[in-house]
Design a protein around this motif. Structure first.
Motif, PDB file in Angstrom:
ATOM      1  N   GLY A  79      21.540   5.126  -7.989  1.00  0.00           N
ATOM      2  CA  GLY A  79      20.702   5.570  -9.108  1.00  0.00           C
ATOM      3  C   GLY A  79      19.385   4.843  -9.257  1.00  0.00           C
ATOM      4  O   GLY A  79      18.718   4.984 -10.281  1.00  0.00           O
ATOM      5  N   HIS A  80      18.998   4.053  -8.245  1.00  0.00           N
ATOM      6  CA  HIS A  80      17.737   3.310  -8.348  1.00  0.00           C
ATOM      7  C   HIS A  80      16.661   3.936  -7.465  1.00  0.00           C
ATOM      8  O   HIS A  80      16.965   4.627  -6.498  1.00  0.00           O
ATOM      9  CB  HIS A  80      17.943   1.859  -7.924  1.00  0.00           C
ATOM     10  CG  HIS A  80      18.817   1.099  -8.864  1.00  0.00           C
ATOM     11  ND1 HIS A  80      18.335   0.469  -9.979  1.00  0.00           N
ATOM     12  CD2 HIS A  80      20.148   0.920  -8.865  1.00  0.00           C
ATOM     13  CE1 HIS A  80      19.338  -0.086 -10.631  1.00  0.00           C
ATOM     14  NE2 HIS A  80      20.461   0.166  -9.984  1.00  0.00           N
ATOM     15  N   SER A  81      15.408   3.626  -7.800  1.00  0.00           N
ATOM     16  CA  SER A  81      14.319   4.093  -6.938  1.00  0.00           C
ATOM     17  C   SER A  81      14.306   3.270  -5.652  1.00  0.00           C
ATOM     18  O   SER A  81      15.041   2.287  -5.514  1.00  0.00           O
ATOM     19  CB  SER A  81      12.983   3.992  -7.674  1.00  0.00           C
ATOM     20  OG  SER A  81      12.791   2.685  -8.111  1.00  0.00           O
ATOM     21  N   CYS A  82      13.460   3.684  -4.734  1.00  0.00           N
ATOM     22  CA  CYS A  82      13.449   3.126  -3.375  1.00  0.00           C
ATOM     23  C   CYS A  82      13.283   1.601  -3.372  1.00  0.00           C
ATOM     24  O   CYS A  82      12.387   1.056  -4.019  1.00  0.00           O
ATOM     25  CB  CYS A  82      12.303   3.772  -2.594  1.00  0.00           C
ATOM     26  SG  CYS A  82      12.200   3.204  -0.902  1.00  0.00           S
ATOM     27  N   ILE A  83      14.123   0.949  -2.598  1.00  0.00           N
ATOM     28  CA  ILE A  83      14.112  -0.524  -2.511  1.00  0.00           C
ATOM     29  C   ILE A  83      12.829  -1.038  -1.840  1.00  0.00           C
ATOM     30  O   ILE A  83      12.460  -2.197  -1.998  1.00  0.00           O
ATOM     31  CB  ILE A  83      15.369  -1.017  -1.744  1.00  0.00           C
ATOM     32  CG1 ILE A  83      15.609  -2.493  -1.976  1.00  0.00           C
ATOM     33  CG2 ILE A  83      15.290  -0.677  -0.268  1.00  0.00           C
ATOM     34  CD1 ILE A  83      16.933  -3.001  -1.430  1.00  0.00           C
ATOM     35  N   ASN A  84      12.142  -0.163  -1.130  1.00  0.00           N
ATOM     36  CA  ASN A  84      10.960  -0.591  -0.379  1.00  0.00           C
ATOM     37  C   ASN A  84       9.652  -0.470  -1.167  1.00  0.00           C
ATOM     38  O   ASN A  84       8.584  -0.742  -0.634  1.00  0.00           O
ATOM     39  CB  ASN A  84      10.842   0.242   0.906  1.00  0.00           C
ATOM     40  CG  ASN A  84      12.029   0.015   1.792  1.00  0.00           C
ATOM     41  OD1 ASN A  84      12.302  -1.109   2.201  1.00  0.00           O
ATOM     42  ND2 ASN A  84      12.784   1.084   2.060  1.00  0.00           N
ATOM     43  N   TYR A  85       9.766  -0.046  -2.414  1.00  0.00           N
ATOM     44  CA  TYR A  85       8.559   0.123  -3.218  1.00  0.00           C
ATOM     45  C   TYR A  85       8.192  -1.204  -3.892  1.00  0.00           C
ATOM     46  O   TYR A  85       9.028  -1.830  -4.549  1.00  0.00           O
ATOM     47  CB  TYR A  85       8.796   1.202  -4.281  1.00  0.00           C
ATOM     48  CG  TYR A  85       7.588   1.479  -5.140  1.00  0.00           C
ATOM     49  CD1 TYR A  85       6.371   1.837  -4.568  1.00  0.00           C
ATOM     50  CD2 TYR A  85       7.660   1.382  -6.523  1.00  0.00           C
ATOM     51  CE1 TYR A  85       5.263   2.085  -5.353  1.00  0.00           C
ATOM     52  CE2 TYR A  85       6.556   1.643  -7.316  1.00  0.00           C
ATOM     53  CZ  TYR A  85       5.360   1.990  -6.718  1.00  0.00           C
ATOM     54  OH  TYR A  85       4.257   2.239  -7.495  1.00  0.00           O
ATOM     55  N   GLN A  86       6.921  -1.600  -3.729  1.00  0.00           N
ATOM     56  CA  GLN A  86       6.433  -2.829  -4.371  1.00  0.00           C
ATOM     57  C   GLN A  86       5.595  -2.439  -5.579  1.00  0.00           C
ATOM     58  O   GLN A  86       4.514  -1.871  -5.426  1.00  0.00           O
ATOM     59  CB  GLN A  86       5.570  -3.633  -3.391  1.00  0.00           C
ATOM     60  CG  GLN A  86       6.376  -4.238  -2.278  1.00  0.00           C
ATOM     61  CD  GLN A  86       5.497  -4.974  -1.273  1.00  0.00           C
ATOM     62  OE1 GLN A  86       4.292  -4.726  -1.162  1.00  0.00           O
ATOM     63  NE2 GLN A  86       6.100  -5.869  -0.527  1.00  0.00           N
ATOM     64  N   VAL A  99       7.028  -0.359   3.732  1.00  0.00           N
ATOM     65  CA  VAL A  99       7.470   0.049   5.074  1.00  0.00           C
ATOM     66  C   VAL A  99       6.702   1.306   5.508  1.00  0.00           C
ATOM     67  O   VAL A  99       7.267   2.213   6.118  1.00  0.00           O
ATOM     68  CB  VAL A  99       9.000   0.289   5.096  1.00  0.00           C
ATOM     69  CG1 VAL A  99       9.764  -0.996   4.859  1.00  0.00           C
ATOM     70  CG2 VAL A  99       9.427   1.336   4.066  1.00  0.00           C
ATOM     71  N   TYR A 100       5.434   1.319   5.176  1.00  0.00           N
ATOM     72  CA  TYR A 100       4.615   2.536   5.307  1.00  0.00           C
ATOM     73  C   TYR A 100       4.719   3.189   6.693  1.00  0.00           C
ATOM     74  O   TYR A 100       4.862   4.400   6.809  1.00  0.00           O
ATOM     75  CB  TYR A 100       3.158   2.169   4.996  1.00  0.00           C
ATOM     76  CG  TYR A 100       2.255   3.352   4.820  1.00  0.00           C
ATOM     77  CD1 TYR A 100       2.264   4.089   3.653  1.00  0.00           C
ATOM     78  CD2 TYR A 100       1.385   3.731   5.846  1.00  0.00           C
ATOM     79  CE1 TYR A 100       1.431   5.188   3.486  1.00  0.00           C
ATOM     80  CE2 TYR A 100       0.553   4.830   5.690  1.00  0.00           C
ATOM     81  CZ  TYR A 100       0.587   5.549   4.513  1.00  0.00           C
ATOM     82  OH  TYR A 100      -0.235   6.637   4.371  1.00  0.00           O
TER      83      TYR A 100
END
Ligand code: SF4
Length: 201
Positions: A79-86, A99-100
């Protein structure tokens, strides 16, 4: 492990084509994302297949970060947004992808892309912020739909997922897809090492 790497190379080759097609359309139409905006990445509804996350999983493995990322994903839960978003703003709307180069297809289509509506007719999906920023360009593209159709998002995802029907079969929340891709990579690497050890012994 070799098979996963070969598969990942083929996925990345398709990613190159997708990036060219969609960024070309967005630039030509003027329907580009606002600089620094990351609102799409804050949505827990972003989905990917295991196959689509394979290049990122292998990249993390090569960097020695696969186990750590897997633990973080397990602790994070659903249920969380992407772990790779800063996040770079308090509300999270400003931010960047960490992780573009390895992001999955849906992330390459954020902003403006084509889809088929309930009647099967091609339609244009445009982010609400881009509509606010460029209302006349949006209207122009709607009028030009027949002569200048947008690239279709589903078609692009199919180009990737047809490369492996098992790993590309199911859409999952993006964190779950990454978790399962990492589990595959770690499992294969464990058995590659075990096989090499047996051959030496
Ligand atoms: S992979 Fe990158 S672009 Fe895609 S949702 Fe995550 S942070 Fe955003």
């Amino acid at each position: 492990m070799q098979r996963l790497r070969e598969l990942s190379r083929r996925v990345e080759a398709v990613y190159g084509e997708i990036a060219d097609t969609f960024s070309g359309y967005q630039q030509a139409s003027g329907l580009s994302c606002r600089s620094g905006c990351g609102e799409c990445c804050t949505q827990p509804t972003v989905e990917a297949t295991i196959l689509e996350m394979l290049p990122l999983a292998l990249h993390l493995f090569d960097q020695g970060k696969a186990e750590l990322t897997l633990t973080q994903l397990e602790e994070l839960g659903d249920g969380h947004s992407c772990i790779n978003y800063q996040r770079l703003s308090f509300d999270g709307k400003q931010g960047q992808c960490s992780v573009y180069q390895h992001r999955p297809p849906l992330c390459r289509l954020f902003g403006a892309a084509g889809y088929r509506d309930k009647t099967g007719k091609p339609s244009l999906s445009v982010c609400k912020i881009i509509k606010q920023d460029h209302p006349s360009r949006y209207q122009q593209q709607l009028i030009a739909m027949e002569s200048d159709p947008p690239p279709m998002m589903l078609l692009s995802k199919e180009l990737v997922n047809q490369l492996d029907y098992e790993l590309g079969a199911k859409q999952l929340p993006i964190n779950q897809a990454l978790q399962q891709a990492l589990e595959r990579v770690l499992f294969k690497s464990y058995y590659s090492f075990a096989d090499d050890g047996q051959q030496i012994a």
